[in-house]
Scaffold this motif. Structure first.
Motif, short mmCIF file in Angstrom:
data_model
loop_
_atom_site.label_atom_id
_atom_site.label_comp_id
_atom_site.label_asym_id
_atom_site.label_seq_id
_atom_site.Cartn_x
_atom_site.Cartn_y
_atom_site.Cartn_z
N ASP A 1 -10.65 11.12 12.49
CA ASP A 1 -11.19 10.00 12.73
C ASP A 1 -11.10 8.84 11.35
O ASP A 1 -10.90 7.72 11.67
CB ASP A 1 -13.01 10.19 12.91
CG ASP A 1 -13.14 10.94 14.29
OD1 ASP A 1 -12.24 10.66 14.98
OD2 ASP A 1 -14.24 11.18 14.23
N GLN A 2 -10.96 9.56 10.17
CA GLN A 2 -10.66 8.61 9.01
C GLN A 2 -9.25 8.25 8.99
O GLN A 2 -9.09 7.02 8.61
CB GLN A 2 -10.78 9.79 7.80
CG GLN A 2 -10.85 8.79 6.49
CD GLN A 2 -10.88 9.60 5.48
OE1 GLN A 2 -11.13 10.74 5.40
NE2 GLN A 2 -10.47 9.25 4.25
N TYR A 3 -8.31 8.73 9.65
CA TYR A 3 -7.10 8.38 9.42
C TYR A 3 -6.37 8.02 10.73
O TYR A 3 -5.13 7.36 10.95
CB TYR A 3 -6.04 9.32 8.90
CG TYR A 3 -6.29 9.59 7.66
CD1 TYR A 3 -5.51 8.95 6.40
CD2 TYR A 3 -7.35 10.46 7.25
CE1 TYR A 3 -5.73 9.13 5.04
CE2 TYR A 3 -7.41 10.81 5.52
CZ TYR A 3 -6.54 10.17 4.63
OH TYR A 3 -6.70 10.17 3.27
N LYS A 4 -7.03 7.97 12.08
CA LYS A 4 -6.51 7.77 13.15
C LYS A 4 -6.05 6.13 13.40
O LYS A 4 -5.01 5.83 14.18
CB LYS A 4 -7.44 7.71 14.28
CG LYS A 4 -8.78 7.08 14.21
CD LYS A 4 -9.67 7.40 15.45
CE LYS A 4 -10.94 6.57 15.45
NZ LYS A 4 -11.94 6.76 16.34
N ASP A 5 -6.50 5.33 12.39
CA ASP A 5 -5.90 3.89 12.43
C ASP A 5 -5.01 3.59 11.53
O ASP A 5 -4.21 2.63 11.34
CB ASP A 5 -6.95 2.87 12.20
CG ASP A 5 -8.14 2.86 13.33
OD1 ASP A 5 -7.54 3.12 14.32
OD2 ASP A 5 -9.13 2.59 13.14
N ASP A 6 -4.44 4.90 10.75
CA ASP A 6 -3.28 4.73 9.72
C ASP A 6 -2.00 4.30 10.22
O ASP A 6 -1.93 4.99 11.37
CB ASP A 6 -3.40 6.01 8.84
CG ASP A 6 -2.34 5.84 7.61
OD1 ASP A 6 -1.07 5.79 7.95
OD2 ASP A 6 -2.90 5.78 6.58
N LYS A 7 -1.19 3.57 9.92
CA LYS A 7 0.16 3.19 10.53
C LYS A 7 1.10 4.52 10.56
O LYS A 7 1.99 4.69 11.35
CB LYS A 7 0.82 2.20 9.54
CG LYS A 7 1.23 2.74 8.21
CD LYS A 7 2.04 1.65 7.49
CE LYS A 7 2.21 2.04 6.01
NZ LYS A 7 3.09 3.15 6.16
N ASP A 8 0.73 5.56 9.68
CA ASP A 8 1.67 6.84 9.87
C ASP A 8 0.94 7.92 10.63
O ASP A 8 1.51 9.17 10.67
CB ASP A 8 1.80 7.34 8.46
CG ASP A 8 2.75 6.38 7.50
OD1 ASP A 8 3.57 5.87 8.30
OD2 ASP A 8 2.44 6.47 6.23
N GLN B 1 2.84 11.38 9.04
CA GLN B 1 4.36 11.41 8.61
C GLN B 1 4.87 10.14 7.84
O GLN B 1 4.62 9.17 8.58
CB GLN B 1 5.03 12.11 9.34
CG GLN B 1 6.45 12.36 9.18
CD GLN B 1 7.44 13.03 10.15
OE1 GLN B 1 7.10 14.11 10.28
NE2 GLN B 1 8.35 12.33 10.92
N ARG B 2 5.61 10.24 6.69
CA ARG B 2 6.23 9.14 6.13
C ARG B 2 7.28 8.46 6.90
O ARG B 2 8.09 9.11 7.84
CB ARG B 2 6.61 9.39 4.57
CG ARG B 2 5.51 10.02 3.80
CD ARG B 2 6.00 10.01 2.47
NE ARG B 2 4.78 10.84 1.68
CZ ARG B 2 3.73 10.40 1.62
NH1 ARG B 2 3.06 9.32 2.01
NH2 ARG B 2 2.79 11.25 0.94
N SER B 3 7.19 7.09 7.15
CA SER B 3 8.11 6.46 8.06
C SER B 3 9.42 6.50 7.61
O SER B 3 10.38 6.23 8.24
CB SER B 3 7.73 4.93 8.29
OG SER B 3 7.65 4.28 6.91
N THR B 4 9.58 6.80 6.43
CA THR B 4 11.03 6.82 5.83
C THR B 4 11.77 8.15 6.39
O THR B 4 13.08 8.40 6.03
CB THR B 4 11.19 6.85 4.13
OG1 THR B 4 10.13 8.03 3.91
CG2 THR B 4 10.49 5.68 3.69
N ILE B 5 11.25 9.15 6.90
CA ILE B 5 11.84 10.28 7.58
C ILE B 5 12.47 10.04 8.87
O ILE B 5 11.80 9.71 9.72
CB ILE B 5 10.70 11.56 7.36
CG1 ILE B 5 10.14 11.87 6.18
CG2 ILE B 5 11.24 12.66 8.10
CD1 ILE B 5 9.00 12.88 6.06
#
Length: 544
Positions: free
Chosen positions: A279-286, A518-522
């Motif tokens: 719930d804390q990270y569900k809006d994170d871009k990654d 997961q980082r977008s650079t991968i």
């Protein structure tokens, strides 16, 4: 037609004292006129447990399969789209009757410089049976000549239908044609082994990174047991130009909070979030959620007085709220499961999903569960039953076990559950030895076909591990293996699953979902729906 999944995932943990490289690490290159800085391609990952074994003859878990498939290569490997593609084999010539496959081994070397030969495959495949590996059944599934007789002890391993015609020509003979053969040969059990090296290592073979040879995209350059391991690019690999990563570091730690801290501090590049953090990270871009084809289920010891009773097993399966479990406890995109074959894994010749066609099996309510329990207790002459539930000591499993215990004891008051947490490796050992009563088990598909789940439960099968036996089921599975009509074969697989649940042989829990940062650079980190979890061969880190 099979629906495949491309997932980018990592699970696990990191120990205090591990050295963390950065994907931004650089190396300098000098010439007379200029100095250039080249980014070193480093991927840092986390994993949930130690590597149980690096011996492909004995491996039976996803961690081992994943490592083995990145440092070794068989006749075929899973490609970017998880379709089989030629690897150590340059070609596959098939006889008119479909029974004889002749493979030409490409010019490739082991990490010690020895050439990879046809004899390496003959030695390794026969060794699976000589070492009593758990995946001798894969040779039966592939319809390789004499595999069934070797499994039952009627014939010796050296009668297996595999022969080195010369150094670079391998002949494989089948009992019946098998359209899935190329896909099956991507499985790690079919990897080659260098006989001279294996025998020179004796009992030390595969115990350390130095006790192994490699012929795949990477080598295992470091293996610190229970702490970490490191892949480095194999410069002797035949397709080395395709491999962009210089290094992959995998760290072993169990705590979800540690994983999250390592991700937030840029020490690792991808993690699976625990339910508490979703719930804390569900809006994170990654943040992404991913469906998977791994299933979790209750495995019953059918020799146990109470659990050997079909009605008691059915009562346990029906007595708890599976949907609330995936929504509230897991909270990561997992799906409640009321069958053996998961959703979106296989479609019929008419294009319908297997799970949709067979529907929800043994999906009852608490009153039905209580009635089945009462009937079962009467049949065994008991008023109550105490059951020990064995669980792998991996974060998240404990919450599932506690939820299950509370639900069963609340809804079936005559049942008392004692929890037993053990390391992952010990759980495998206890299952194999049938030294458990009830266990939370998992199964990731070995190949992309419903039979990878259905074939588990034949009498004395290596994956059975609970002494379930139904001669009618065995006969049906055998007929499926030889049926060439695709429509009829699919109908038979649907029937087999229904038969398994008429026996209430197992109790499905859920189809795994993953909540991932997961980082977008991968780019190009490929997750497979069967066999190894993922491949690094095509992975590349973009400059930020």
């Amino acid at each position: 037609m099979i629906k495949l999944f491309m997932l980018f995932t990592l699970v696990g943990l990191v120990l205090t004292g591990c050295n963390f490289s950065s994907s931004k690490d650089t190396t300098s290159e000098n010439d007379e006129n200029s100095k250039t800085t080249k980014a070193k391609q480093v991927l840092n990952m986390v994993e949930a447990s130690e590597i149980p074994t690096m011996d492909s003859s004995l491996a039976h878990d996803n961690v081992s399969f994943t490592v083995l498939s990145n440092v070794n290569e068989g006749l075929y490997r899973l490609g970017k789209a998880s379709e089989p593609e030629l690897a150590m084999a340059k070609d596959d010539q098939v006889s008119e009757d479909g029974l004889v496959h002749t493979y030409t081994i490409r010019d490739a070397n082991w990490s010690n410089g020895d050439p990879v030969t046809a004899a390496d495959f003959v030695f390794a495949w026969q060794r699976v049976f000589k070492e009593t590996g758990q995946y001798g059944s894969m040779f039966e599934t592939a319809n390789i000549l004499n595999a069934s007789e070797i499994v039952t002890g009627e014939k010796q391993a050296d009668t297996l239908g595999v022969k080195a015609l010369d150094e670079k020509t391998l002949e494989v003979t089948l009992t019946t044609p098998n359209a899935l053969l190329g896909q099956l040969l991507t499985f790690p059990t079919f990897l080659p082994q260098n006989q001279k090296f294996v025998e020179s290592q004796g009992e030390k073979y595969a115990l350390e990174a130095d006790n192994l040879l490699y012929n795949g995209p990477f080598i295992l350059s470091e293996w610190k047991h229970d702490a970490s391991w490191k892949y480095q690019k194999n410069t002797k690999y035949w397709d080395a130009d395709t491999v962009k990563l210089d290094e992959v570091n995998v760290f072993v730690v169990k705590e979800a909070a540690t994983q999250l801290n390592l991700y937030d501090t840029n020490k690792v590049d991808s993690i699976n979030l625990s339910s508490a953090s979703v719930d804390q990270y569900k809006d994170d871009k990654d943040f992404i959620t991913l469906a998977d084809s791994e299933i979790f289920f209750l495995r019953f010891n059918h020799n146990h007085k109470a659990l050997g009773n079909k009605n008691i097993r059915r009562a346990i399966d029906m007595s708890w709220d599976k949907q609330a479990h995936v929504d509230r406890i897991l909270n990561n995109g997992s799906l409640a499961l009321y069958g053996l074959v998961p959703k979106n894994f296989s479609t019929s010749p008419t294009g319908k999903d297997f799970r949709e066609l067979n529907g929800e099996l043994n999906h009852g309510d608490i009153k039905e569960a209580q009635a089945y329990l009462a009937k079962g207790l009467k049949e065994i002459g008991q008023d109550s039953v105490d059951i020990t539930l064995t669980v792998s000591a991996v974060e998240g499993n404990d919450k599932t076990a506690e939820y299950l215990k509370n639900q069963l004891e609340k809804n079936l008051p005559q049942v008392k559950i004692k929890l037993k947490l053990v390391p992952v490796e010990q759980r495998y050992e206890l299952e194999s030895a049938l030294e458990y009563e009830m266990v939370i088990s998992a199964w990731g598909p070995d190949y992309i076909d419903p039979m990878t789940y259905i074939g588990m439960w034949v009498t004395k099968g290596s994956a059975n591990r609970m002494d379930y036996s139904n001669p009618k089921y065995d006969a049906l599975v055998k007929n499926i293996s030889s049926e060439e009509d695709t429509t009829k074969r699919y109908e038979m697989m649907l029937e087999a699953e229904k038969m398994l649940f008429e026996d209430a042989a197992i109790a499905p829990l859920y189809q795994r979902g993953l909540a991932v940062l997961q980082r977008s650079t991968i780019n190009g980190l490929v997750r497979h729906p069967s066999g190894p979890d993922f491949s690094f061969k095509w992975t590349e880190i973009d400059a930020e």
